[in-house]
Design a protein around this motif. Structure first.
Motif, mmCIF file in Angstrom:
data_model
loop_
_atom_site.group_PDB
_atom_site.id
_atom_site.type_symbol
_atom_site.label_atom_id
_atom_site.label_comp_id
_atom_site.label_asym_id
_atom_site.label_seq_id
_atom_site.Cartn_x
_atom_site.Cartn_y
_atom_site.Cartn_z
ATOM 1 N N ARG A 1 0.814 -1.220 0.000
ATOM 2 C CA ARG A 1 0.000 0.000 0.000
ATOM 3 C C ARG A 1 0.847 1.270 0.000
ATOM 4 N N ASN A 2 2.159 1.147 0.243
ATOM 5 C CA ASN A 2 3.039 2.324 0.318
ATOM 6 C C ASN A 2 2.478 3.396 1.265
ATOM 7 N N PRO A 3 2.163 3.034 2.496
ATOM 8 C CA PRO A 3 1.544 3.999 3.414
ATOM 9 C C PRO A 3 2.563 4.999 3.946
ATOM 10 N N GLN A 4 2.056 6.063 4.566
ATOM 11 C CA GLN A 4 2.941 7.011 5.231
ATOM 12 C C GLN A 4 3.509 6.418 6.516
ATOM 13 N N VAL A 5 2.707 5.585 7.191
ATOM 14 C CA VAL A 5 3.098 5.039 8.491
ATOM 15 C C VAL A 5 2.701 3.569 8.572
ATOM 16 N N PHE A 6 3.638 2.733 9.037
ATOM 17 C CA PHE A 6 3.355 1.338 9.355
ATOM 18 C C PHE A 6 3.109 1.216 10.854
ATOM 19 N N LEU A 7 2.059 0.495 11.230
ATOM 20 C CA LEU A 7 1.764 0.210 12.628
ATOM 21 C C LEU A 7 1.799 -1.306 12.810
ATOM 22 N N LEU A 8 2.624 -1.788 13.729
ATOM 23 C CA LEU A 8 2.783 -3.227 13.933
ATOM 24 C C LEU A 8 2.449 -3.561 15.389
ATOM 25 N N ASP A 9 1.394 -4.363 15.592
ATOM 26 C CA ASP A 9 0.915 -4.691 16.930
ATOM 27 C C ASP A 9 1.306 -6.124 17.299
ATOM 28 N N GLU A 10 2.428 -6.265 18.010
ATOM 29 C CA GLU A 10 2.956 -7.561 18.449
ATOM 30 C C GLU A 10 2.930 -8.595 17.320
ATOM 31 N N PRO A 11 3.542 -8.276 16.176
ATOM 32 C CA PRO A 11 3.411 -9.157 15.004
ATOM 33 C C PRO A 11 4.142 -10.493 15.129
ATOM 34 N N LEU A 12 5.047 -10.637 16.096
ATOM 35 C CA LEU A 12 5.851 -11.856 16.181
ATOM 36 C C LEU A 12 5.431 -12.776 17.318
ATOM 37 N N SER A 13 4.415 -12.409 18.061
ATOM 38 C CA SER A 13 4.102 -13.150 19.288
ATOM 39 C C SER A 13 3.592 -14.568 19.019
ATOM 40 N N ASN A 14 3.105 -14.845 17.806
ATOM 41 C CA ASN A 14 2.628 -16.198 17.495
ATOM 42 C C ASN A 14 3.724 -17.102 16.935
ATOM 43 N N LEU A 15 4.937 -16.579 16.810
ATOM 44 C CA LEU A 15 6.037 -17.362 16.227
ATOM 45 C C LEU A 15 6.887 -17.981 17.324
ATOM 46 N N ASP A 16 7.573 -19.084 16.981
ATOM 47 C CA ASP A 16 8.488 -19.671 17.962
ATOM 48 C C ASP A 16 9.753 -18.821 18.046
ATOM 49 N N ALA A 17 10.617 -19.158 18.997
ATOM 50 C CA ALA A 17 11.769 -18.305 19.299
ATOM 51 C C ALA A 17 12.680 -18.108 18.087
ATOM 52 N N LYS A 18 12.935 -19.185 17.333
ATOM 53 C CA LYS A 18 13.828 -19.085 16.171
ATOM 54 C C LYS A 18 13.225 -18.194 15.099
ATOM 55 N N LEU A 19 11.920 -18.380 14.821
ATOM 56 C CA LEU A 19 11.262 -17.571 13.798
ATOM 57 C C LEU A 19 11.149 -16.112 14.227
ATOM 58 N N ARG A 20 10.954 -15.878 15.528
ATOM 59 C CA ARG A 20 10.909 -14.494 16.011
ATOM 60 C C ARG A 20 12.217 -13.790 15.707
ATOM 61 N N ALA A 21 13.319 -14.490 15.947
ATOM 62 C CA ALA A 21 14.634 -13.882 15.716
ATOM 63 C C ALA A 21 14.844 -13.570 14.241
ATOM 64 N N THR A 22 14.508 -14.509 13.348
ATOM 65 C CA THR A 22 14.748 -14.279 11.925
ATOM 66 C C THR A 22 13.792 -13.217 11.365
ATOM 67 N N THR A 23 12.537 -13.244 11.798
ATOM 68 C CA THR A 23 11.578 -12.254 11.299
ATOM 69 C C THR A 23 11.910 -10.861 11.829
ATOM 70 N N ARG A 24 12.442 -10.791 13.046
ATOM 71 C CA ARG A 24 12.888 -9.509 13.613
ATOM 72 C C ARG A 24 13.967 -8.895 12.726
ATOM 73 N N VAL A 25 14.886 -9.726 12.273
ATOM 74 C CA VAL A 25 15.946 -9.248 11.386
ATOM 75 C C VAL A 25 15.349 -8.750 10.073
ATOM 76 N N GLU A 26 14.343 -9.472 9.560
ATOM 77 C CA GLU A 26 13.701 -9.072 8.307
ATOM 78 C C GLU A 26 13.007 -7.717 8.451
#
Length: 365
Positions: free
Chosen positions: A151-176
């Motif tokens: 959507r190319n928005p002016q502002v991205f809002l992210l509400d706990e987007p990684l909380s459903n992932l396991d520890a390894k996926l949280r780390a890799t998605t955080r980097v992304e």
């Protein structure tokens, strides 16, 4: 891209509960700012106020130079990524990515172009024909991110987007997410209760508790100079060690009488001495991070304690100690660890000493 300005924002519910109280700060154009705090602190409420999903009781919210208090969410030019992926199960990845644009009447060729761009950015090109059921949790979260990205928005809002992932996926998605922010330079507001996410992602962090802002600063400034006991103990794992006692002036020196027979000589930097001297004869709380305590030879340290638990975790170990009834945790090398029940001797780095008024919880000096 745009800056976001919050001026004395307040949210009061019909039953009188204050969800957010006097939130005032600015999110810079292109900044990644993190809202962090325990459950119920008001961080998600504040994010939803920015999104337009919660009404604002008082105060002013601006995106860019436009006041948006009464602007509908769809007209705020923001995109939101939720805790749940909220993907349409009957649609392919490509259709999920482009569905929001389709609803807005965007040209098909433009939708295809944007979907290709976001898929390439998130390494989803090989998954465009799959449906969500055929994706892993990490892949689904990337699709949810991509749906906001197109959507190319002016502002991205992210509400706990990684909380459903396991520890390894949280780390890799955080980097992304961090890579995406650097690549796009878009203003992002990220909500989490996880201090590791906050410290590693945020260019600045807003720490909240009970609806009120406790401190706003860069991650390491918060860690090294917390404004109060809440911030000091919330950030850092294991949490900061706290010792409370009476300040005793001894000539030019100061001692903290922690318990009968236990007095800790204090040698803080010169700037802190005068502030601490004002507490002579009164209670004071001192804080030391686990890495700022270290073992010494018998008789050489200023503290002694009994080892209660030893936790080796690979590259480091944590000693849980009983120091005259106060619990201390020490972070150290996993080699040559003492035994449970052993008496160990400790000292600390004076330049890393933190002092707090035990009544107000505020930092001293």
């Amino acid at each position: 891209m745009a800056k976001v300005t919050l001026d004395r924002l307040r949210k009061v519910y019909p039953n009188g509960y204050v969800g957010v109280d006097d939130a005032t700060f600015e999110i810079g154009d292109g900044e990644l700012l993190v809202l962090v705090g325990p459950s119920g602190c008001g961080k998600s409420t504040l994010l939803r106020m920015i999104a337009g999903l919660e009404t604002i009781t008082s105060g002013e919210l601006r995106i860019g130079e436009r006041r948006v208090n009464d602007v509908a969410p769809k007209d705020r030019d923001i995109a939101m990524v939720f805790q749940s992926y909220a993907l349409y199960p009957h649609m392919t990845v490509a259709d999920n990515l482009g569905f929001g644009l389709k609803l807005r009447g965007t040209d098909k060729a433009e939708i295809a172009r944007r979907v290709r761009e976001s898929a390439a950015m998130l390494e989803l090109e090989s998954l465009l024909d799959r449906k969500p059921a055929a994706l892993s949790g990490g892949q689904r979260q990337r699709v949810a991110l991509g749906r906001a990205l197109v959507r190319n928005p002016q502002v991205f809002l992210l509400d706990e987007p990684l909380s459903n992932l396991d520890a390894k996926l949280r780390a890799t998605t955080r980097v992304e997410i961090a890579r995406l922010h650097r690549q796009l330079g878009t203003t992002m507001v990220y909500v989490t209760h996880d201090q590791v996410e906050a410290m590693t992602l945020g260019q600045r962090i807003v720490v909240l508790d009970k609806g009120r802002i406790q401190q706003i600063d860069t991650p390491m400034a918060l860690y090294n100079r917390p404004a109060n006991l809440f911030v000091a103990t919330f950030l850092g794992s294991p949490r900061m060690n706290l010792l409370q006692g009476d300040v005793v002036a001894d000539g030019d020196g100061l001692r903290l009488r922690v318990a009968d027979g236990l007095e800790l000589a204090l040698h803080p930097d010169a700037a802190l001495v005068s502030a601490m001297r004002a507490f002579a004869g009164h209670r004071l709380t001192i804080g030391l991070r686990p890495e700022d305590l270290f073992l010494t030879a018998p008789g050489a340290g200023r503290l002694s304690a009994r080892v209660e638990t030893v936790e080796p975790v690979g590259n480091e170990a944590f000693l849980h100690l009983d120091c005259a009834g106060s619990e201390l945790v020490v972070r150290l090398s996993p080699r040559g660890l003492p035994e449970v029940g052993q008496i160990v001797h400790l000292d600390h780095h004076d330049e890393h000493l933190h002092c707090f008024d035990p009544e107000t919880g505020q930092r001293v000096g």
